[in-house]
Design a protein around this motif. Structure first.
Motif, PDB file in Angstrom:
ATOM      1  N   ASP A 277       0.826  -1.197   0.000  1.00 45.60           N
ATOM      2  CA  ASP A 277       0.000   0.000   0.000  1.00 45.60           C
ATOM      3  C   ASP A 277       0.867   1.257   0.000  1.00 45.60           C
ATOM      4  O   ASP A 277       2.085   1.201   0.256  1.00 45.60           O
ATOM      5  N   ARG A 280       4.190   2.384   2.452  1.00 48.28           N
ATOM      6  CA  ARG A 280       4.694   1.186   3.138  1.00 48.28           C
ATOM      7  C   ARG A 280       6.213   1.039   3.044  1.00 48.28           C
ATOM      8  O   ARG A 280       6.779   0.105   3.585  1.00 48.28           O
ATOM      9  N   VAL A 425       2.949  -5.561   4.029  1.00 52.47           N
ATOM     10  CA  VAL A 425       1.581  -5.417   4.541  1.00 52.47           C
ATOM     11  C   VAL A 425       1.484  -4.283   5.555  1.00 52.47           C
ATOM     12  O   VAL A 425       0.583  -3.449   5.496  1.00 52.47           O
ATOM     13  N   HIS A 426       2.423  -4.238   6.490  1.00 52.07           N
ATOM     14  CA  HIS A 426       2.279  -3.339   7.638  1.00 52.07           C
ATOM     15  C   HIS A 426       2.902  -1.969   7.381  1.00 52.07           C
ATOM     16  O   HIS A 426       3.887  -1.838   6.662  1.00 52.07           O
ATOM     17  N   LYS A 427       2.305  -0.974   8.022  1.00 54.38           N
ATOM     18  CA  LYS A 427       2.845   0.382   7.960  1.00 54.38           C
ATOM     19  C   LYS A 427       4.123   0.482   8.785  1.00 54.38           C
ATOM     20  O   LYS A 427       4.308  -0.271   9.743  1.00 54.38           O
ATOM     21  N   GLU A 433      -3.935   6.131  11.177  1.00 48.95           N
ATOM     22  CA  GLU A 433      -4.951   6.008  10.143  1.00 48.95           C
ATOM     23  C   GLU A 433      -5.368   7.406   9.671  1.00 48.95           C
ATOM     24  O   GLU A 433      -5.581   8.307  10.486  1.00 48.95           O
ATOM     25  N   HIS A 554      -7.578   6.615  -3.329  1.00 49.13           N
ATOM     26  CA  HIS A 554      -6.729   6.076  -2.259  1.00 49.13           C
ATOM     27  C   HIS A 554      -5.265   6.457  -2.485  1.00 49.13           C
ATOM     28  O   HIS A 554      -4.545   6.776  -1.532  1.00 49.13           O
ATOM     29  N   THR A 587     -12.320   2.504   5.512  1.00 49.86           N
ATOM     30  CA  THR A 587     -11.072   1.754   5.584  1.00 49.86           C
ATOM     31  C   THR A 587      -9.915   2.514   4.951  1.00 49.86           C
ATOM     32  O   THR A 587     -10.102   3.292   4.017  1.00 49.86           O
ATOM     33  N   ASN A 588      -8.715   2.271   5.472  1.00 48.16           N
ATOM     34  CA  ASN A 588      -7.465   2.752   4.878  1.00 48.16           C
ATOM     35  C   ASN A 588      -6.707   1.610   4.210  1.00 48.16           C
ATOM     36  O   ASN A 588      -5.570   1.783   3.768  1.00 48.16           O
ATOM     37  N   ASP A 589      -7.323   0.431   4.131  1.00 45.26           N
ATOM     38  CA  ASP A 589      -6.681  -0.768   3.594  1.00 45.26           C
ATOM     39  C   ASP A 589      -6.714  -0.740   2.068  1.00 45.26           C
ATOM     40  O   ASP A 589      -7.781  -0.830   1.454  1.00 45.26           O
ATOM     41  N   PHE A 591      -5.813  -2.973  -0.106  1.00 43.49           N
ATOM     42  CA  PHE A 591      -6.328  -4.201  -0.705  1.00 43.49           C
ATOM     43  C   PHE A 591      -7.849  -4.141  -0.808  1.00 43.49           C
ATOM     44  O   PHE A 591      -8.436  -4.467  -1.833  1.00 43.49           O
ATOM     45  N   ALA A 592      -8.501  -3.718   0.294  1.00 44.48           N
ATOM     46  CA  ALA A 592      -9.966  -3.638   0.318  1.00 44.48           C
ATOM     47  C   ALA A 592     -10.459  -2.607  -0.690  1.00 44.48           C
ATOM     48  O   ALA A 592     -11.449  -2.833  -1.398  1.00 44.48           O
TER      49      ALA A 592
END
Length: 665
Positions: A277, A280, A425-427, A433, A554, A587-589, A591-592
């Motif tokens: 994302d 990242r 994956v992780h920030k 957020e 996004h 959401t801030n994801d 992928f979603a």
């Protein structure tokens, strides 16, 4: 060579020019112009018409009496059609020339909508004096001067002229429940039943996905057979870069670094996708690979989509290179001739170099000695051809593609069949957020008042407009008009105006002014979408947000929240499509968000043609057809080893070799 469409019966120079607007130049183009959709219509008796007003139906019968033609503002042709249950008037508009064809007593089948007005009439959409019409009607993308029925008739003639080559052996078709190539084409255009259409659509989609994936599996297999550059691990490099970048790599980044390092230590060329994302830290991971390559004495190349991002990455890598004895160079479209000569000398000389640039890197006059690593940033902005072009700059260099549009692994394996995948994956620790709100433009002043508070705290940000100047065709805010809005709503605030028409130096100067605090915010187009990194940017206002896809919104939102400061995104929408935008509030994801965007818009619009090649998938939507993608991938894996050896697969082998050669040309 397929026959030119101009010489097809019913097509002359004028109609050929009309068809050219649809990309139809040959008979093969004609039959590959698949229906965009299908309408279903019921075959009924004439006595049933009064129960079905406004519905498209099919009736069959005999022409009763002489047709009558009238001319008012438009020409009208009426003919009575009778069956055993009754009779009805059928009406053609602007087709008076049919009068001589509609002979009394002739059998006719008509499709159209029944209107009970003026005694009842069927307004004809399609007719046939020879065959029954199918209850499933193809609906084509059209252009001015070409009606749906005209195009359908031309497709029929095209199918008589062009016979597709059968690519697959009979046992393969039987195993995977595929129709023959000829039956597939015929059924896609003129299906006799829904089950037959379903099978033809499955066959067409399977074939597109199978050939696409097999081509890149084969290309990768061929690359792996050749020797590339094996890189020795550089002791202490991770710690050096952590000092240079000013932060510690997190576990996800370290895992990705390890996967990339293992690939680069082998002489077989790496083909890897690094996805994650926005924010990242993908660039820092790629930096590790770039410095590994340069410290091994080879050339490394980083290609990015815009000059702003190129300069930003150049500055970041240049700062990290302090004390590393690695030359970091920048090549863009606006590089001066004198700079290009210095860069050229370095690239053909000995020793390690990191070259950062835009599409200028793939120009023919850019020659590189010992190019051992190619990194492309924002993979979704570059097509397959650009990756191939870059790989051809060296002798089997390692390839690393980066994408901030994260997609599920199964989908990534379909689109990037030739790539291994690493995912962050992780920030980075400490990131918060981003708070996102949908706002009506009537509350814009409240947003401005909030921005003023952020500015007093020493923070900065962005306001995004879709247009540079006002447009009569597009109803949206422009940078030009917004300056008046700012003069009234935020007088005294200092801002820079940033858009794609500025020179590279002008863009760089404006971004530098924001970084140094000489500006409070940027008023910009989506030119800031990718890569612009301002540490104290905490707010972004996106005007006419309904005009953008969720994934692009996004990406824009990712311009803030780059450090530990609480950040905010305001989506100005005026009530349009607010339901769609609520996913960004929730959401801030990434992928979603990407999945939601693909589900709404389909993968073709989401990814863009450049992602997978012009007209690569004409029938397939890689999101909605993911099960077919998985089945075709397994089938491609099964025959990969024999495709260039088994005579039964010669046609497929020649097809994929031509495809790869075409991409390289």
């Amino acid at each position: 060579m397929s026959k030119a469409v101009q010489y097809l019966k019913g097509v002359g120079p004028v109609r050929a020019r009309q068809l050219a607007k649809l990309g139809i130049f040959t008979c093969e183009d004609m039959v590959r112009h698949y229906p965009r959709d299908y309408s279903r219509r019921q075959h009924v008796q004439i006595s049933q018409l009064t129960d079905l007003p406004g519905e498209t139906v099919i009736i069959s019968g005999k022409i009763a009496g002489m047709p009558q033609a009238f001319r008012k503002r438009v020409s009208i042709l009426n003919a009575t059609v009778a069956d055993s249950t009754g009779y009805v008037r059928c009406t053609w508009f602007n087709q008076a020339y049919l009068k001589d064809k509609l002979k009394p007593g002739k059998e006719i089948t008509v499709a159209g909508k029944y209107s009970p007005d003026y005694g009842g009439s069927v307004v004809v959409e399609e007719y046939s004096l020879e065959d029954l019409l199918s209850e499933i009607q193809p609906l084509y993308s059209l252009t001015e001067g070409i009606s749906n029925q005209v195009l359908a008739n031309l497709v029929r003639r095209g199918l008589e002229e062009f016979r597709p080559k059968e690519l697959y052996p009979a046992d393969f078709r039987q195993k995977h429940l595929l129709m023959s190539a000829a039956d597939t084409l015929q059924t896609l255009h003129f299906p006799e039943s829904q089950p037959a259409l379903d099978k033809a659509l499955y066959t067409g989609k399977f074939s597109e996905l199978f050939l696409y994936q097999l081509s890149f599996m084969y290309w990768r297999q061929e690359r792996m057979r050749h020797q590339g550059y094996a890189h020795a691990e550089i002791p202490g490099l991770t710690e050096e870069l952590e000092k240079g970048f000013g932060f510690k790599f997190n576990p996800d980044q370290l895992k990705a670094i390890a996967e990339i390092s293992q690939d680069m230590q082998r002489s077989a060329p790496m083909n890897r996708l690094l996805q994650g994302d926005v924010g990242r830290g993908k660039t820092a991971v790629a930096g590790h690979a770039l410095f590994t390559c340069a410290r091994n004495g080879y050339k490394a190349m980083l290609m990015v989509p815009t000059e702003i991002v190129a300069r930003q990455h150049y500055n970041t890598l240049k700062a990290a290179a302090t004390g590393c004895e690695v030359k970091v160079l920048l090549l863009t479209g606006s590089s001066k001739k004198s700079e290009r000569q210095i860069i050229s000398d370095e690239l053909i000389g000995q020793g390690g170099v990191i070259l950062v640039g835009t599409h200028a890197l793939i120009q023919d006059n850019v020659r590189i000695n010992q190019l051992a690593l190619v990194v492309t940033d924002e993979q979704h902005r570059f097509g397959v051809q650009q990756r191939l072009d870059l790989s051809e700059k060296g002798t089997n260099p390692h390839m690393l593609a980066m994408s901030a549009t994260p997609i599920p692994r199964t989908l990534a394996m379909t689109l990037y069949g030739d790539l291994d995948i690493s995912t962050i994956v992780h920030k980075p620790p400490g990131r918060r957020e981003i708070k996102t709100r949908i706002v009506d433009s009537r509350r814009r002043q409240q947003v401005f008042d909030f921005i003023k508070q952020e500015i007093t705290r020493g923070n900065s940000g962005y306001i995004i407009c879709p247009l540079i100047e006002d447009s009569e065709e597009i109803s949206a805010l422009s940078l030009q008009a917004y300056e008046d809005i700012l003069a009234a709503g935020m007088p005294g605030c200092k801002y820079g105006v940033l858009h794609g028409r500025l020179t590279g130096a002008e863009k760089e100067s404006i971004v530098a002014d924001l970084k140094e605090g000489r500006l409070h915010f940027l008023l910009a187009t989506t030119v800031v979408e990718v890569g612009v990194d301002i540490g104290n940017a905490t707010f972004i206002v996106i005007e006419n947000s309904e005009r953008y896809g969720l994934a692009q919104l996004h990406q824009l939102r990712g311009r803030v929240g780059r450090r530990e400061l609480q950040s905010y995104c305001f989506l100005m929408a005026d009530g349009f499509e607010t339901e769609r935008l609520k996913i960004l509030e929730s959401t801030n994801d990434g992928f979603a968000v990407a999945l939601a965007d693909m589900e709404i818009r389909g993968s073709g619009q989401f990814l863009g043609q450049r992602q997978h090649g012009e007209n690569e998938f004409r029938l397939t939507d890689v999101v909605r057809d993911k099960k077919i993608a998985q089945a075709s991938r397994l089938a491609a894996q099964d025959i990969l080893a024999q495709v260039d050896k088994d005579p039964a697969w010669e046609s497929v082998y020649l097809h994929i070799k031509a495809k790869i050669a075409n991409l390289k040309s």
